[in-house]
Design a protein around this motif. Structure first.
Motif, PDB file in Angstrom:
ATOM      1  N   PHE A 222       0.815  -1.217   0.000  1.00 29.55           N
ATOM      2  CA  PHE A 222       0.000   0.000   0.000  1.00 29.55           C
ATOM      3  C   PHE A 222       0.847   1.264   0.000  1.00 29.55           C
ATOM      4  O   PHE A 222       0.318   2.368   0.118  1.00 29.55           O
ATOM      5  CB  PHE A 222      -0.923  -0.003   1.224  1.00 29.55           C
ATOM      6  CG  PHE A 222      -0.201  -0.375   2.502  1.00 29.55           C
ATOM      7  CD1 PHE A 222       0.532   0.564   3.187  1.00 29.55           C
ATOM      8  CD2 PHE A 222      -0.231  -1.691   2.971  1.00 29.55           C
ATOM      9  CE1 PHE A 222       1.226   0.222   4.341  1.00 29.55           C
ATOM     10  CE2 PHE A 222       0.455  -2.040   4.134  1.00 29.55           C
ATOM     11  CZ  PHE A 222       1.182  -1.080   4.809  1.00 29.55           C
TER      12      PHE A 222
ATOM     13  N   GLY B  30       8.905   9.095   7.253  1.00 24.45           N
ATOM     14  CA  GLY B  30       9.064   9.401   5.835  1.00 24.45           C
ATOM     15  C   GLY B  30       9.457   8.136   5.098  1.00 24.45           C
ATOM     16  O   GLY B  30       9.059   7.031   5.478  1.00 24.45           O
TER      17      GLY B  30
ATOM     18  N   PRO C 132      13.141   2.915   9.467  1.00 28.27           N
ATOM     19  CA  PRO C 132      14.108   3.453  10.436  1.00 28.27           C
ATOM     20  C   PRO C 132      14.912   2.381  11.166  1.00 28.27           C
ATOM     21  O   PRO C 132      16.080   2.596  11.487  1.00 28.27           O
ATOM     22  CB  PRO C 132      13.245   4.225  11.428  1.00 28.27           C
ATOM     23  CG  PRO C 132      11.917   4.384  10.804  1.00 28.27           C
ATOM     24  CD  PRO C 132      11.782   3.399   9.707  1.00 28.27           C
TER      25      PRO C 132
ATOM     26  N   SER D 182       8.720   5.057  13.654  1.00 27.22           N
ATOM     27  CA  SER D 182       7.706   4.119  13.197  1.00 27.22           C
ATOM     28  C   SER D 182       8.389   2.954  12.489  1.00 27.22           C
ATOM     29  O   SER D 182       9.236   3.160  11.623  1.00 27.22           O
ATOM     30  CB  SER D 182       6.763   4.843  12.236  1.00 27.22           C
ATOM     31  OG  SER D 182       5.806   3.945  11.723  1.00 27.22           O
ATOM     32  N   THR D 183       8.010   1.730  12.853  1.00 31.39           N
ATOM     33  CA  THR D 183       8.624   0.569  12.201  1.00 31.39           C
ATOM     34  C   THR D 183       7.579  -0.371  11.615  1.00 31.39           C
ATOM     35  O   THR D 183       6.475  -0.508  12.150  1.00 31.39           O
ATOM     36  CB  THR D 183       9.523  -0.223  13.176  1.00 31.39           C
ATOM     37  OG1 THR D 183      10.074  -1.358  12.476  1.00 31.39           O
ATOM     38  CG2 THR D 183       8.756  -0.718  14.391  1.00 31.39           C
ATOM     39  N   ALA D 184       7.977  -1.034  10.520  1.00 31.57           N
ATOM     40  CA  ALA D 184       7.112  -2.032   9.899  1.00 31.57           C
ATOM     41  C   ALA D 184       7.163  -3.342  10.686  1.00 31.57           C
ATOM     42  O   ALA D 184       6.415  -4.268  10.390  1.00 31.57           O
ATOM     43  CB  ALA D 184       7.544  -2.264   8.456  1.00 31.57           C
TER      44      ALA D 184
ATOM     45  N   SER E 134       3.674  -0.418  12.754  1.00 33.76           N
ATOM     46  CA  SER E 134       2.663  -0.482  11.687  1.00 33.76           C
ATOM     47  C   SER E 134       2.125  -1.895  11.571  1.00 33.76           C
ATOM     48  O   SER E 134       2.873  -2.816  11.282  1.00 33.76           O
ATOM     49  CB  SER E 134       3.288  -0.064  10.358  1.00 33.76           C
ATOM     50  OG  SER E 134       3.856   1.211  10.491  1.00 33.76           O
TER      51      SER E 134
ATOM     52  N   VAL F 183      -3.296   1.152   8.680  1.00 32.87           N
ATOM     53  CA  VAL F 183      -3.752   1.846   7.477  1.00 32.87           C
ATOM     54  C   VAL F 183      -5.072   1.210   7.032  1.00 32.87           C
ATOM     55  O   VAL F 183      -5.210  -0.016   7.038  1.00 32.87           O
ATOM     56  CB  VAL F 183      -2.660   1.802   6.370  1.00 32.87           C
ATOM     57  CG1 VAL F 183      -2.240   0.378   6.053  1.00 32.87           C
ATOM     58  CG2 VAL F 183      -3.121   2.505   5.106  1.00 32.87           C
TER      59      VAL F 183
ATOM     60  N   PRO G 284      -6.433   6.578   7.428  1.00 37.54           N
ATOM     61  CA  PRO G 284      -7.107   6.357   6.138  1.00 37.54           C
ATOM     62  C   PRO G 284      -6.035   6.269   5.040  1.00 37.54           C
ATOM     63  O   PRO G 284      -5.104   7.076   5.032  1.00 37.54           O
ATOM     64  CB  PRO G 284      -7.974   7.605   5.970  1.00 37.54           C
ATOM     65  CG  PRO G 284      -8.068   8.214   7.337  1.00 37.54           C
ATOM     66  CD  PRO G 284      -6.818   7.837   8.062  1.00 37.54           C
ATOM     67  N   HIS G 285      -6.167   5.285   4.177  1.00 39.20           N
ATOM     68  CA  HIS G 285      -5.184   5.093   3.101  1.00 39.20           C
ATOM     69  C   HIS G 285      -5.051   6.358   2.264  1.00 39.20           C
ATOM     70  O   HIS G 285      -6.052   6.977   1.891  1.00 39.20           O
ATOM     71  CB  HIS G 285      -5.640   3.937   2.216  1.00 39.20           C
ATOM     72  CG  HIS G 285      -4.793   3.731   1.004  1.00 39.20           C
ATOM     73  ND1 HIS G 285      -3.461   3.396   1.076  1.00 39.20           N
ATOM     74  CD2 HIS G 285      -5.079   3.813  -0.318  1.00 39.20           C
ATOM     75  CE1 HIS G 285      -2.971   3.287  -0.152  1.00 39.20           C
ATOM     76  NE2 HIS G 285      -3.928   3.532  -1.018  1.00 39.20           N
TER      77      HIS G 285
ATOM     78  N   LEU H 296      -0.974   2.498  -6.897  1.00 44.07           N
ATOM     79  CA  LEU H 296      -1.339   1.709  -5.719  1.00 44.07           C
ATOM     80  C   LEU H 296      -2.742   1.143  -5.920  1.00 44.07           C
ATOM     81  O   LEU H 296      -3.649   1.871  -6.317  1.00 44.07           O
ATOM     82  CB  LEU H 296      -1.324   2.565  -4.452  1.00 44.07           C
ATOM     83  CG  LEU H 296       0.030   3.108  -4.010  1.00 44.07           C
ATOM     84  CD1 LEU H 296      -0.117   3.952  -2.754  1.00 44.07           C
ATOM     85  CD2 LEU H 296       1.026   1.972  -3.763  1.00 44.07           C
TER      86      LEU H 296
ATOM     87  N   CYS I 266       1.461  10.091   4.378  1.00 51.23           N
ATOM     88  CA  CYS I 266       2.021   8.767   4.657  1.00 51.23           C
ATOM     89  C   CYS I 266       1.937   7.885   3.423  1.00 51.23           C
ATOM     90  O   CYS I 266       0.866   7.747   2.846  1.00 51.23           O
ATOM     91  CB  CYS I 266       1.215   8.041   5.731  1.00 51.23           C
ATOM     92  SG  CYS I 266       1.476   8.619   7.371  1.00 51.23           S
ATOM     93  N   GLY I 267       3.027   7.267   3.073  1.00 52.38           N
ATOM     94  CA  GLY I 267       3.004   6.293   1.987  1.00 52.38           C
ATOM     95  C   GLY I 267       2.983   6.911   0.607  1.00 52.38           C
ATOM     96  O   GLY I 267       2.860   6.214  -0.392  1.00 52.38           O
TER      97      GLY I 267
HETATM   98  N1  SAH Z   1       8.746   1.988   7.419  1.00 54.85           N
HETATM   99  C1  SAH Z   1       8.133   2.570   8.572  1.00 54.85           C
HETATM  100  C2  SAH Z   1       7.936   4.072   8.487  1.00 54.85           C
HETATM  101  C3  SAH Z   1       7.363   4.683   7.232  1.00 54.85           C
HETATM  102  S1  SAH Z   1       5.663   4.544   6.876  1.00 54.85           S
HETATM  103  C4  SAH Z   1       6.823   1.874   8.880  1.00 54.85           C
HETATM  104  O1  SAH Z   1       6.417   1.020   8.116  1.00 54.85           O
HETATM  105  O2  SAH Z   1       6.249   2.132   9.929  1.00 54.85           O
HETATM  106  C5  SAH Z   1       4.771   5.462   8.048  1.00 54.85           C
HETATM  107  C6  SAH Z   1       3.315   4.977   8.171  1.00 54.85           C
HETATM  108  O3  SAH Z   1       2.592   5.213   6.960  1.00 54.85           O
HETATM  109  C7  SAH Z   1       3.217   3.477   8.428  1.00 54.85           C
HETATM  110  O4  SAH Z   1       2.354   3.243   9.498  1.00 54.85           O
HETATM  111  C8  SAH Z   1       2.619   2.931   7.138  1.00 54.85           C
HETATM  112  O5  SAH Z   1       1.873   1.778   7.386  1.00 54.85           O
HETATM  113  C9  SAH Z   1       1.781   4.088   6.677  1.00 54.85           C
HETATM  114  N2  SAH Z   1       1.472   4.074   5.239  1.00 54.85           N
HETATM  115  C10 SAH Z   1       2.235   3.598   4.234  1.00 54.85           C
HETATM  116  N3  SAH Z   1       1.618   3.790   3.050  1.00 54.85           N
HETATM  117  C11 SAH Z   1       0.470   4.411   3.309  1.00 54.85           C
HETATM  118  C12 SAH Z   1      -0.606   4.900   2.497  1.00 54.85           C
HETATM  119  N4  SAH Z   1      -0.554   4.810   1.173  1.00 54.85           N
HETATM  120  N5  SAH Z   1      -1.624   5.504   3.114  1.00 54.85           N
HETATM  121  C13 SAH Z   1      -1.662   5.646   4.451  1.00 54.85           C
HETATM  122  N6  SAH Z   1      -0.682   5.211   5.268  1.00 54.85           N
HETATM  123  C14 SAH Z   1       0.362   4.595   4.705  1.00 54.85           C
END
Ligand code: SAH
Length: 366
Positions: free
Chosen positions: A119, A164, A168, A198-200, A221, A267, A299-300, A306, A344-345
Motif C-alpha cells: 500500500f 518518511g 528506520p 515508526s517501524t514495519a 505499523s 492503514v 485512512p489510506h 497503488l 504517509c506512503g
Molecule cells: N517503514 C516505517 C515508516 C514509514 S511509513 C513503517 O512502516 O512504519 C509510516 C506509516 O505510513 C506506516 O504506518 C505505514 O503503514 C503508513 N502508510 C504507508 N503507506 C500508506 C498509504 N498509502 N496511506 C496511508 N498510510 C500509509
C-alpha cells in the motif's frame, strides 16, 4: 585525498577530535557545532566568526551540508514537502506539518525502501541507500530554516517523526546517532522524548530499542490482524510474524517509563482490512498479548500505481467503535498534504504536486 567529512553528523566529541586533527583548539569545535546546529548555517562561508584560513581549510576537508534542496511543494493545508538530493544523486524527502499545538517534521531514514509494503508508494523505488546521521540531521535543519527562518527557534518546539521514506530500524545506527546530535543543548535541542520512530516490525530491533536508556517513542505499523492478510500486505511479516512482533512489542511496553508513548498504526484499505471482523480480530489479538498501546487508524492515502482506495469515513468510525468496545483505545488520524504527495506512503520522489497545488510550487533558493 580522503573524502570530505560531513560535519553535521558528528557529535560534539567527534567534532572536537576533528578540530584537534586540524590543530585547532576545542573552542573552535564548539563554535562550529553551534554554527551548524544552533544557528543552522549550511555553508562555511556564512560562519564569519571563524578565521578565513580555517574556513578555507574546512571547505577543503569537510562539508557543512550535503543535501541539495531541489523543490518545495506547499499543500492547501499548509503542509510542506521538500525534495532533496544527496551528494550521490539520490532523492530524500522531508515533510513539515504545521499543527496547532506544536509543528511536526516527518523525516526519511532511507532513500527509497526495501520493504515492499503493497500500500506504500515508496516501495516502488526499492532501496537506494540508507541515510547517514548527517543526512538525517540536515533534513530537520532545512525544514526548520524554511519554516521559521535561518537559526530562528521554533516557538513551541518541534516534534519529529521517522515516518518518511524508509524503514528506520534498518537505519538504526544512523538514526540513534542523529538523535544524539539533535538532542544537544547548544544545538537543535530536540530531545528523544519529542521523537517518534515508526517501524514495519523488525522484532529484534524493537527489543534492542527497548534497552536504550534514552530512546524515542515507538510506533508499530500493523495493517492487518492476521498473518494471512499481513503476509500479503507487508511481506516483512513472513520474516517476523504477528506473534513474534507482538511479543517484542510486549517487551517494549514493559520497559516504558512514565510519559513514554507506544502506538500501533493501522492503514485502512477499502474492502481489504476494514471489515468489522478485522476490527474484532485486531482487538482480540492485542488483548491476547495484553498490549495496552493505542491504535491510530490511518485512512489510506491513494496514489496512481497503488491498487487501493481509502475506507469510507463511516467504516473507519465503525472500526474504531468496535475496537473501543473491546477496550482498545483508537484514534483516527487526519491525512495531511495529500494534494502534494506528502502524506504517509506517498513519498516516492514525485517531482510535481498535483494540478490543484501546481500553482503553489516554489523553487527554494537555499
Ligand atoms: N517503514 C516505517 C515508516 C514509514 S511509513 C513503517 O512502516 O512504519 C509510516 C506509516 O505510513 C506506516 O504506518 C505505514 O503503514 C503508513 N502508510 C504507508 N503507506 C500508506 C498509504 N498509502 N496511506 C496511508 N498510510 C500509509
Amino acid at each position: 585525498m580522503s573524502e570530505p567529512v560531513h560535519l553535521t553528523g558528528l557529535t560534539g566529541d567527534e567534532l572536537r577530535a576533528f578540530a584537534r586533527g586540524l590543530g585547532e583548539p576545542d573552542y573552535r569545535a564548539r563554535q562550529i557545532f553551534a554554527a551548524l546546529h544552533r544557528r543552522r548555517l549550511r555553508s562555511f562561508d556564512e560562519m564569519t566568526d571563524l578565521p578565513k584560513e580555517l574556513r578555507a581549510t574546512l571547505a577543503e576537508r569537510a562539508r557543512a551540508s550535503t543535501l541539495a534542496v531541489e523543490s518545495r511543494y506547499i499543500s492547501a493545508d499548509g503542509t510542506r514537502r521538500y525534495l532533496m538530493k544527496t551528494h550521490d544523486g539520490l532523492p530524500v524527502e522531508t515533510v513539515f506539518i504545521p499543527e496547532e499545538r506544536r509543528d511536526t517534521i516527518c523525516f526519511s531514514s532511507q532513500s527509497g525502501c526495501p520493504l515492499q509494503c503493497s500500500f506504500c508508494l515508496t516501495a516502488k523505488l526499492g532501496l537506494l541507500r540508507t541515510l547517514t546521521a548527517g543526512e538525517i540531521v540536515e533534513q530537520i535543519v532545512v525544514a526548520l530554516n524554511d519554516a521559521y527562518g535561518v537559526g530562528v527557534r521554533a516557538p513551541r518546539g518541534t516534534n519529529l517523526v521517522a515516518m518518511g521514506a524508509g524503514e528506520p530500524m534498518l537505519a538504526y545506527d544512523s538514526l540513534l546517532k542523529a538523535l544524539r546530535v539533535m538532542a544537544a543543548e547548544d544545538g537543535l535541542h530536540i530531545v528523544p522524548n519529542r521523537v517518534t520512530v515508526s517501524t514495519a516490525g523488525l522484532a529484534p530491533k524493537i527489543r534492542e530499542l527497548a534497552r536504550e536508556p534514552d530512546r524515542p517513542h515507538l510506533a508499530v505499523s500493523l495493517a492487518a490482524p492476521t498473518d494471512e492478510l499481513r503476509d500479503e500486505l507487508m511481506p516483512i511479516n513472513k520474516r517476523w510474524n504477528l506473534d513474534e512482533l507482538l511479543a517484542a512489542c510486549k517487551e517494549f511496553e514493559k520497559s516504558l517509563k512514565p510519559g513514554e508513548r507506544f502506538t500501533f498504526e493501522y492503514v485502512m484499505l477499502d474492502g481489504v482490512n476494514d471489515r468489522e471482523e478485522h476490527a474484532r480480530q485486531l482487538a482480540n489479538l492485542l488483548n491476547r498479548h495484553r498490549l495496552s498501546a493505542k491504535v491510530n487508524l490511518i485512512p489510506h492515502n491513494p496514489a496512481e500505481g497503488l491498487p487501493y482506495q481509502p475506507s469510507p469515513p463511516e467504516r473507519v468510525e465503525r472500526f474504531k467503535e468496535i475496537l473501543e468496545r473491546k477496550g482498545v483505545r483508537a484514534f483516527v488520524r487526519r491525512p495531511r498534504g495529500r494534494d502534494i504527495y506528502a502524506a504517509c506512503g506517498q513519498l516516492a520522489a514525485r517531482t510535481q504536486a498535483n494540478n490543484l497545488s501546481a500553482a503553489l510550487v516554489h523553487q527554494l533558493t537555499r
